[in-house]
Design a protein around this motif. Structure first.
Motif, short mmCIF file in Angstrom:
data_model
loop_
_atom_site.label_atom_id
_atom_site.label_comp_id
_atom_site.label_asym_id
_atom_site.label_seq_id
_atom_site.Cartn_x
_atom_site.Cartn_y
_atom_site.Cartn_z
N ALA A 1 0.83 -1.20 0.00
CA ALA A 1 0.00 0.00 0.00
C ALA A 1 0.87 1.25 0.00
O ALA A 1 0.59 2.22 -0.73
N TYR A 2 1.91 1.24 0.81
CA TYR A 2 2.81 2.40 0.88
C TYR A 2 3.47 2.65 -0.48
O TYR A 2 3.50 3.78 -0.98
N ASP A 3 3.97 1.60 -1.10
CA ASP A 3 4.63 1.76 -2.39
C ASP A 3 3.66 2.20 -3.48
O ASP A 3 4.01 2.98 -4.37
N SER A 4 2.41 1.72 -3.41
CA SER A 4 1.43 2.07 -4.43
C SER A 4 1.00 3.53 -4.33
O SER A 4 0.50 4.11 -5.29
N GLY A 5 1.19 4.13 -3.14
CA GLY A 5 0.79 5.52 -2.94
C GLY A 5 1.85 6.53 -3.36
O GLY A 5 1.58 7.73 -3.41
#
Length: 205
Positions: free
Chosen positions: A76-80
């Protein structure tokens, strides 16, 4: 006829899977090791080849949960990225999604009473999951003047507590409770209010 549990290859995982189902259905204290063994298709004695007791079995379920949780949060962090705000908000939504998709793991992690320090592996997995949210908070807090900036650990703990509260009260279908709004909207609004208070997003027009 031989017990099928002795032939499915991974007895340890079969017992964990059985425990997860029982935890989801009855809670972390609502089943015995004998019931977990029966669910896995083995004799109660077979459980003790892998676990000393029910707490050890639940701790292993929690360990797997934290490992999945950390991976979900990382994704999730990387996708944001590249937006620090989007990355931070994505980790909050990932918390809610994890609790819904993996209820047995979630209960083992947060409601079983098993300490995250029970084993070094469990402590490390828990720390990795917390670390992702702290990393997201650290990145976002750089937009706050240094003299007004809360510590990243405090920042992330506030969002963790908010996410956990929404999950516990409204996202898990607790008997007798009814969310006034969809849990996703409650969480998004709560995070928005918090971030506005820190001056990280503009106030509503």
């Amino acid at each position: 006829m031989p017990k099928r549990g002795y032939h499915h290859g991974n007895l340890r995982q079969a017992l964990i899977d059985a425990a997860l189902k029982l935890i989801e259905d009855r809670g972390p204290t609502g089943f015995t090791l004998s019931e977990a063994a029966k669910q896995a298709g083995v004799t109660p004695a077979a459980v003790y080849r892998h676990f000393e007791g029910r707490e050890d079995l639940i701790a292993e379920a929690a360990l797997q949960g934290y490992e999945i949780f950390a991976d979900v949060m990382d994704y999730a962090y990387d996708s944001g990225k590249p937006s620090a705000l989007a990355a931070f908000e994505a980790t909050g939504r990932a918390y809610l999604a994890f609790a819904r998709k993996h209820p047995g793991h979630y209960i083992a992690m947060f409601e079983s009473g098993v300490s995250v320090n029970k084993t070094p592996d469990l402590a490390a997995a828990s720390a990795r999951a917390r670390g992702v949210l702290e990393k997201a908070a650290e990145g976002l807090s750089q937009h706050i003047p240094a003299d007004k900036r809360p510590p990243a650990a405090m920042f992330s703990a506030h969002i963790w507590a908010l996410s956990h509260g929404v999950v516990e009260l409204f996202a898990r279908g607790s008997p007798g409770t009814r969310s006034p709004y969809p849990p996703e909207e409650l969480l998004e609004a709560g995070i928005g209010i918090y971030l506005r208070g820190l001056g990280l997003i503009p106030p509503d027009a």
